[in-house]
Design a protein around this motif. Structure first.
Motif, PDB file in Angstrom:
ATOM      1  N   SER A 125       0.825  -1.217   0.000  1.00 31.12           N
ATOM      2  CA  SER A 125       0.000   0.000   0.000  1.00 31.12           C
ATOM      3  C   SER A 125       0.854   1.259   0.000  1.00 31.12           C
ATOM      4  CB  SER A 125      -0.945   0.003   1.205  1.00 31.12           C
ATOM      5  OG  SER A 125      -0.224   0.108   2.428  1.00 31.12           O
ATOM      6  N   ARG A 126       2.069   1.187   0.523  1.00 34.48           N
ATOM      7  CA  ARG A 126       2.943   2.357   0.541  1.00 34.48           C
ATOM      8  C   ARG A 126       3.400   2.749  -0.850  1.00 34.48           C
ATOM      9  NH1 ARG A 126       6.969  -0.309   4.782  1.00 34.48           N
ATOM     10  NH2 ARG A 126       6.556  -1.959   3.262  1.00 34.48           N
ATOM     11  N   ALA A 127       3.313   1.813  -1.802  1.00 35.13           N
ATOM     12  CA  ALA A 127       3.732   2.085  -3.178  1.00 35.13           C
ATOM     13  C   ALA A 127       2.575   2.540  -4.058  1.00 35.13           C
ATOM     14  CB  ALA A 127       4.372   0.837  -3.785  1.00 35.13           C
ATOM     15  N   VAL A 128       1.381   2.620  -3.490  1.00 33.92           N
ATOM     16  CA  VAL A 128       0.208   2.990  -4.283  1.00 33.92           C
ATOM     17  C   VAL A 128       0.289   4.445  -4.708  1.00 33.92           C
ATOM     18  CG1 VAL A 128      -2.282   3.369  -4.215  1.00 33.92           C
ATOM     19  CG2 VAL A 128      -1.321   1.261  -3.280  1.00 33.92           C
ATOM     20  N   GLU A 129       0.074   4.671  -5.984  1.00 39.47           N
ATOM     21  CA  GLU A 129      -0.143   6.002  -6.523  1.00 39.47           C
ATOM     22  C   GLU A 129      -1.510   6.016  -7.188  1.00 39.47           C
ATOM     23  OE1 GLU A 129       3.062   7.249  -8.988  1.00 39.47           O
ATOM     24  OE2 GLU A 129       4.536   7.182  -7.359  1.00 39.47           O
ATOM     25  N   PRO A 130      -2.123   7.179  -7.359  1.00 41.82           N
ATOM     26  CA  PRO A 130      -3.460   7.217  -7.945  1.00 41.82           C
ATOM     27  C   PRO A 130      -3.542   6.443  -9.248  1.00 41.82           C
ATOM     28  CG  PRO A 130      -2.882   9.373  -7.091  1.00 41.82           C
ATOM     29  CD  PRO A 130      -1.650   8.527  -6.955  1.00 41.82           C
ATOM     30  N   GLY A 131      -4.533   5.560  -9.336  1.00 45.59           N
ATOM     31  CA  GLY A 131      -4.739   4.774 -10.543  1.00 45.59           C
ATOM     32  C   GLY A 131      -4.172   3.377 -10.498  1.00 45.59           C
ATOM     33  N   ALA A 132      -3.547   2.988  -9.387  1.00 43.12           N
ATOM     34  CA  ALA A 132      -2.953   1.656  -9.295  1.00 43.12           C
ATOM     35  C   ALA A 132      -3.973   0.638  -8.807  1.00 43.12           C
ATOM     36  CB  ALA A 132      -1.755   1.666  -8.352  1.00 43.12           C
ATOM     37  N   HIS A 183      -2.126  -9.946   6.478  1.00 40.81           N
ATOM     38  CA  HIS A 183      -2.766 -10.057   5.169  1.00 40.81           C
ATOM     39  C   HIS A 183      -2.879  -8.663   4.568  1.00 40.81           C
ATOM     40  CE1 HIS A 183      -5.601 -11.132   2.022  1.00 40.81           C
ATOM     41  NE2 HIS A 183      -5.447 -12.402   2.345  1.00 40.81           N
ATOM     42  N   GLY A 184      -2.751  -8.604   3.247  1.00 41.22           N
ATOM     43  CA  GLY A 184      -2.860  -7.331   2.561  1.00 41.22           C
ATOM     44  C   GLY A 184      -4.177  -6.619   2.798  1.00 41.22           C
ATOM     45  N   GLU A 185      -5.202  -7.367   3.180  1.00 41.50           N
ATOM     46  CA  GLU A 185      -6.492  -6.742   3.491  1.00 41.50           C
ATOM     47  C   GLU A 185      -6.361  -5.701   4.598  1.00 41.50           C
ATOM     48  OE1 GLU A 185      -9.611  -6.373   2.823  1.00 41.50           O
ATOM     49  OE2 GLU A 185      -9.689  -7.576   0.995  1.00 41.50           O
ATOM     50  N   THR A 186      -5.395  -5.912   5.478  1.00 43.51           N
ATOM     51  CA  THR A 186      -5.168  -4.977   6.580  1.00 43.51           C
ATOM     52  C   THR A 186      -4.843  -3.578   6.053  1.00 43.51           C
ATOM     53  OG1 THR A 186      -4.260  -6.818   7.867  1.00 43.51           O
ATOM     54  CG2 THR A 186      -3.780  -4.597   8.663  1.00 43.51           C
ATOM     55  N   TYR A 187      -4.276  -3.523   4.852  1.00 47.76           N
ATOM     56  CA  TYR A 187      -3.812  -2.248   4.296  1.00 47.76           C
ATOM     57  C   TYR A 187      -4.670  -1.757   3.130  1.00 47.76           C
ATOM     58  CZ  TYR A 187       0.162  -3.899   6.966  1.00 47.76           C
ATOM     59  OH  TYR A 187       0.960  -4.374   7.982  1.00 47.76           O
ATOM     60  N   ALA A 188      -5.809  -2.410   2.913  1.00 52.24           N
ATOM     61  CA  ALA A 188      -6.646  -2.051   1.773  1.00 52.24           C
ATOM     62  C   ALA A 188      -7.185  -0.626   1.883  1.00 52.24           C
ATOM     63  CB  ALA A 188      -7.804  -3.041   1.635  1.00 52.24           C
ATOM     64  N   GLU A 189      -7.610  -0.234   3.069  1.00 52.44           N
ATOM     65  CA  GLU A 189      -8.153   1.115   3.225  1.00 52.44           C
ATOM     66  C   GLU A 189      -7.068   2.169   3.018  1.00 52.44           C
ATOM     67  OE1 GLU A 189     -11.334   1.830   3.385  1.00 52.44           O
ATOM     68  OE2 GLU A 189     -11.631  -0.346   3.195  1.00 52.44           O
ATOM     69  N   ASP A 190      -5.849   1.858   3.449  1.00 52.15           N
ATOM     70  CA  ASP A 190      -4.731   2.766   3.207  1.00 52.15           C
ATOM     71  C   ASP A 190      -4.481   2.901   1.709  1.00 52.15           C
ATOM     72  OD1 ASP A 190      -2.376   4.365   3.910  1.00 52.15           O
ATOM     73  OD2 ASP A 190      -1.226   2.635   3.226  1.00 52.15           O
ATOM     74  N   ALA A 191      -4.567   1.780   0.981  1.00 50.68           N
ATOM     75  CA  ALA A 191      -4.380   1.814  -0.469  1.00 50.68           C
ATOM     76  C   ALA A 191      -5.452   2.672  -1.131  1.00 50.68           C
ATOM     77  CB  ALA A 191      -4.404   0.396  -1.031  1.00 50.68           C
ATOM     78  N   LEU A 192      -6.682   2.523  -0.688  1.00 51.12           N
ATOM     79  CA  LEU A 192      -7.766   3.330  -1.254  1.00 51.12           C
ATOM     80  C   LEU A 192      -7.572   4.811  -0.939  1.00 51.12           C
ATOM     81  CD1 LEU A 192     -10.770   0.981  -0.418  1.00 51.12           C
ATOM     82  CD2 LEU A 192      -9.880   1.509  -2.691  1.00 51.12           C
ATOM     83  N   ALA A 193      -7.123   5.112   0.262  1.00 46.33           N
ATOM     84  CA  ALA A 193      -6.892   6.508   0.639  1.00 46.33           C
ATOM     85  C   ALA A 193      -5.791   7.135  -0.204  1.00 46.33           C
ATOM     86  CB  ALA A 193      -6.535   6.590   2.120  1.00 46.33           C
ATOM     87  N   ARG A 194      -4.863   6.313  -0.676  1.00 44.32           N
ATOM     88  CA  ARG A 194      -3.769   6.802  -1.513  1.00 44.32           C
ATOM     89  C   ARG A 194      -4.160   6.880  -2.989  1.00 44.32           C
ATOM     90  NH1 ARG A 194       1.561   6.170   0.936  1.00 44.32           N
ATOM     91  NH2 ARG A 194       1.358   5.432   3.084  1.00 44.32           N
TER      92      ARG A 194
END
Length: 426
Positions: A34-41, A52-63
């Motif tokens: 999720s730390r590597a997420v940029e808009p559109g990823a 599990h990556g699910e733990t960071y899903a909301e962070d990914a969406l916020a990014r």
């Protein structure tokens, strides 16, 4: 590898199946951190050793993630039962859209150097660094330009069955196998298991190329071999390993390389063999190879005052240590070696380290052993010093290295021995 591919949510859903959320957006990249997420990823919520990556899903969406591919249903998501299998399926679909030749490289040692040499010799894009896992490979194919004539991918494994997954994803046209050696024994157990998993690359590839030493493992029919051995199908000659460079002859031409060691020479030879096997211009391939530069952390020379430091801190195994000592022996003396723990050697790790200590003391005037086996390695060996960690090594290093003309620094990546070189070069 500069293509910006945009994949619609509907197409992702068609490829992967599952339930598509109504707010999912077109994706232009593929990430799993999720730390590597940029808009559109697109963010794939993969299971991990700690979380599990699910733990960071909301962070990914916020990014700004365009869609989350994971086991939970969400408005901006694609719900799948098994995100890891979905990633493999996505990678295979992306690979199927690339019409060029794919060369897959694996081996216990030398695979990254060989991948880089193939990419340079053939002028093809390749996976970056040692990014050789399914997520990294899927992302590589996401961005791979379809009009390139070929691409080179590195395949790394540390458990049974992982090679099957990588082959399912990459479907290589050419398989290049560098070596089978005692590496990743914690996950694979015995050397025979390492060989069985690695040889799957050759079995799955229409074109097969392997180091000549691997004949002991009953290579699949049709495998061509390379090496500095008259018995090899693609044989190099007159190998000279220097402290400032490497040279050898192939097909009547002398290659002068700016990279060090037998491993670098074998990587270049494998690249020339691959070029010939693929019907490419070997002369042009050789000219490109002569522009190769040392890879950071892989027998990378660093001159500080009157001392030559060889930074080989990226990784370590008994086989790789042997090759590094071969270079050190050609450097000015007195010589020193800093050797850290070699990881993933399984239940016989201590034995491998004690044998390594014998080799080091035969090649060097002074040794600094770092890590859990250091005390046993230094015991009873004049000129050997033991420390338990890098911090202790940092304190001792200036005095320990005084008067040495050449020093090899080697150890597994987890020890971060490159910190020693940062202090030396400061």
């Amino acid at each position: 590898m500069t293509q910006t591919r945009e994949v619609s949510p509907a197409l992702l859903a068609r490829v992967l199946g599952g339930r598509l959320g109504r707010e999912a957006r077109p994706a232009r990249d593929l990430v799993w951190d999720s730390r590597a997420v940029e808009p559109g990823a697109a963010f794939v919520a993969l299971p991990g050793a700690r979380a599990h990556g699910e733990t960071y899903a909301e962070d990914a969406l916020a990014r700004g993630a365009a869609v989350v591919i994971g086991p939970r249903a969400r408005d901006r998501g694609l719900q799948v039962d098994d995100p890891y299998r979905a990633l493999l399926r996505l990678g295979r679909w992306l690979r199927s859209g690339f019409p060029g030749v794919v060369a897959g490289v694996s081996g216990s040692v030398g695979k990254t150097s060989t991948k880089e040499a193939l990419a340079r010799a053939l002028d093809w894009p390749a996976t970056e660094g040692n990014l050789n896992t399914p997520p990294a490979l899927a992302r590589f194919f996401w961005h791979l330009e379809p009009d390139r004539p070929g691409a080179v991918v590195e395949l790394g494994i540390d458990r049974p069955g992982e090679m099957d997954e990588l082959l399912e994803l990459t479907a290589p046209d050419l398989g290049v196998l560098t070596a089978v050696a005692p590496v990743h024994l914690e996950g694979l157990g015995r050397l025979e298991n390492v060989a069985r998993e690695k040889l799957k690359l050759l079995e799955a590839s229409p074109l097969r190329l392997a180091h000549v030493e691997l004949r002991r493992w009953e290579l699949p029919e049709g495998t061509r071999t390379f090496g500095f051995d008259d018995a090899a199908d693609f044989a190099g000659e007159a190998l000279e390993l220097g402290c400032a460079g490497t040279r050898f002859r192939y097909a009547g031409r002398t290659l002068r390389l700016g990279v060090l060691g037998r491993g670098a020479a074998l990587a270049a030879l494998a690249a020339l063999a691959a070029a010939e096997l693929l019907g490419r211009d070997v002369r042009e391939a050789a000219e490109r190879l002569e522009t190769l530069k040392p890879t950071p952390g892989r027998l990378e020379p660093l001159r500080v005052g009157s001392t030559l430091w060889l930074n080989d801190s990226y990784n370590a195994s008994p086989r790789a240590l042997e090759a590094a000592l071969e270079v050190l022996a050609r450097c000015p003396g007195p010589r020193g070696v800093v050797l850290g723990t070699m990881r993933e050697l399984g239940s016989e790790a201590e034995r491998w380290h004690l044998e390594a200590a014998e080799r080091v003391m035969a090649a060097a005037d002074r040794a600094l052993f770092v890590g859990e086996f250091a005390a046993a390695m230094a015991a009873g060996r004049p000129g050997a010093t033991a420390v338990t960690n890098v911090e202790e090594a940092l304190d001792l290093l200036p005095g320990w290295a005084r008067g040495l003309s050449s020093v090899l620094v080697k150890g597994s990546r987890a020890l971060a021995l490159e910190r020693l070189l940062e202090v030396v070069g400061a």
